[in-house]
Design an enzyme around this catalytic site. Structure first.
Site: not given
Ligand code: ATP
Length: 585
Positions: A250, A252, A257, A342, A417, A423
């Protein structure tokens, strides 16, 4: 229940920093708390009144508290101020002052937990004209009856300075031991917490119904579910190795979020750190009901700022213009968004978290009526490196950060996690470019154009085993004039007189902050360090890990709590991968 039982336990907890001892004291305390007040007690133990997502804010002006102290003790305000300036902790000052109390109240009542809780709740609800006066009255009334030790802890809770070192994990361990006799049952308790984000409610269920009842714990609309998170991956090759079979790729998106709860036409939106952000997105509230074909539903989406002329996604920072209390309508017009779905976690009374990824995606496709405002995040099912590179390129070209790669059979694991979601960001393909989210713990004064600002920041990771923030680097590059100003504004109210005990650092910073703000950092390398404390003793004795040539990326991660920052474990994992890559060259 007498509040002294709680304050005695707090006193013991303050004297130790060992997690096992803290847990033991907490278990003994929890065993003494009656069922009908257990949830209130659990909130107070964490220094709050309600679960975070309800946004109940405690707090009161320090001056007002000092006046109340003076009123109920008969000791002059000046003397109280002197004591406070010496020690810097108003709770401690209250204990010192009440010990020398001149006025004795003849009919002082025993203070109960219920009274403390209700008083604090009333104080937190007061606003507007006359509220300061009322707050002072509540505080002095409770100080009239409190013992010096009780006063100390009541004020610490009220002022948000209660720091007993009790992380959520410790509370869950203690609940498991106290109510089920076995620490292993913590996992069941954690599952309930992951779908409710409300430890008070979980405590209440396990205290009345035991382990059986907590196993049956259900998702409830408008109680946010803790988000599933992804592991980092550095290359397409690694992904193929990990997944072996077909997987979903998917886009990113680089936005915020949003967990969207809908029941008929009522909508509530929670951020990644489960803050209620509904008021920032009146356009979602207005438009989304018509686009979702399900009465009761919990969905996950990435909200992204859009350039409506070109149709391009705009970077995450643009969304920050929405973070305001007033004139939100103007911001809605000026900074339009799209909502990109998503995942689906609950639909029409059914928990969907146990469904596999593909089933959830199909359901999502059925539920969402796509238009310009609401869309599904683009997804393709692939199985090799070449395809990953192709989708990655397409995603980057549409203004995305990279890819989320998801295991087709994976269930939704709230609050975890793990490697079912990976990612892959563009910069990870570069050996030296990983980004980390770090907590700002201190600062050094700036020189030259940075005079009067914080020139260099001291940063920390989060050590979730010990619930502390060990230092990992100093950073002085990557700051624009605008970001220096912005950081100064955000950080100045967080300055503390003494280093917070959860900060682990040998550095002599000019300023210390409450460990709260998270910023994004890239660095060229992770090295062993005799000075910094991240992963201390884990790789080598008396040695920690540090970042070499760290640089601020410009992203202030307001949507993250300090406990969401990169952990010591993540840094160790990156360090090991980096070592392997170097050795292979
Ligand atoms: P990051 O610092 O990379 O944003 P994070 O710590 O907030 O990461 P992670 O689980 O590491 O969270 O990365 C997923 C984040 O990416 C999610 O919290 C969401 O906000 C974002 N995101 C964007 N596109 C998607 C997707 N297709 N599916 C899930 N999460 C997505």
């Amino acid at each position: 229940m007498k509040f002294s039982i709680i304050s005695d336990a707090f006193q013991k907890m303050e004297a130790t920093s060992k997690r096992l001892e803290l847990t033991d004291i907490l278990v003994e305390l929890i065993k003494e708390i009656p069922e009908d007040v257990i949830s209130k007690a659990v909130y107070l133990i964490q220094g709050k009144l309600r679960p975070n997502f309800e946004g109940v804010e405690l707090g009161i002006a320090e001056k007002l508290v000092m006046k109340a102290m003076s009123k109920s003790s008969g000791i002059p305000l000046k003397k109280i101020e002197e004591d406070y300036n010496k020690g810097g902790d108003l709770g401690q000052t209250a204990e010192n002052i009440l010990q020398q109390k001149i006025q004795t109240t003849f009919l002082s009542e025993t203070i109960t937990l219920e009274r403390v809780y209700e008083t604090l709740l009333k104080i937190s609800n007061l606003e507007g004209k006359g509220s300061q006066e009322m707050k002072m009255r509540y505080v002095s009334s409770i100080l009239n009856d409190a013992t010096p030790q009780e006063a100390k802890f009541i004020l610490k809770i009220l002022l948000g300075t209660l720091r007993l070192g009790i992380a959520e994990n410790t509370v869950m361990d203690a609940l498991a031991i106290a109510f089920t006799g076995e620490k292993e049952n913590r996992e069941v308790i954690e599952n309930a917490y992951n779908v409710s984000s409300d430890l008070g409610k979980v405590a209440q269920v396990v205290s009345t119904g035991g382990i059986e009842q907590i196993r049956k714990f259900q998702i409830q609309l408008f109680n946010p579910i803790r988000p599933m998170l992804a592991d980092r991956i550095k290359s397409g090759e690694e992904t193929v190795k990990k997944f072996q079979n077909d997987f979903a790729a998917e886009y990113k998106l680089d936005g915020e979020r949003a967990q969207i709860h809908k029941q008929k036409d009522t909508i509530m939106i929670f951020s990644r750190s489960l803050e209620n952000i509904t008021s920032y997105y009146p356009d979602i509230v207005e438009k989304i009901s018509k686009l979702i074909i399900s009465d009761d539903v919990i969905l996950e989406a990435e909200v992204v700022a859009m350039n409506t002329n070109s149709g391009d996604f705009l970077p995450f920072q643009e969304l920050m213009h929405r973070r305001r209390k007033y004139e939100i309508d103007e911001a809605v017009t000026k900074y339009p968004i799209t909502v990109n779905f998503f995942d689906v976690l609950f639909s029409n009374g059914k928990n969907c978290m146990e469904m596999e990824y593909m089933e959830r995606r199909k359901l999502l496709e059925k539920i969402i009526k796509e238009d310009d405002f609401a869309r599904l995040i683009p997804m393709s099912i692939i199985n090799n490196e070449e395809q990953i590179l192709e989708v990655l390129e397409n995603s980057i070209n549409s203004g995305c950060e990279g890819l989320m790669l998801k295991h087709l059979n994976s269930t939704y694991r709230a609050g975890i996690r793990g490697s079912n979601w990976l990612k892959l960001k563009r910069e990870y393909q570069n050996d030296l470019g990983d980004s980390l989210d770090l907590v700002v713990i201190g600062a050094f004064f700036g020189k030259g154009r940075r005079t009067g600002k914080y020139g260099t920041l001291l940063l920390a990771t989060y050590n979730d085993e010990e619930d502390v923030f060990p230092s990992i680097c100093k950073v002085g590059t990557g700051f624009s004039d605008e970001s220096l100003d912005q950081l100064y504004q955000i950080l100045s109210p967080k300055v503390t007189l003494k280093k917070n005990p959860r900060i682990i650092s040998d550095m002599a910073a000019d300023m210390w902050f409450e460990p709260e703000l998270v910023i994004e950092i890239v660095a060229s390398e992770i090295t062993q360090s005799p000075i910094h404390k991240t992963a201390s003793d884990k790789i080598k004795e008396n040695t920690g890990l540090a970042l070499r040539f760290p640089k601020f990326t410009g992203k202030i991660r307001t949507e993250k709590n300090a406990e969401d920052a990169s952990t010591d474990e993540e840094v160790i994992a990156l360090y090991k991968v980096q070592k392997k890559t170097v050795n292979q060259k």
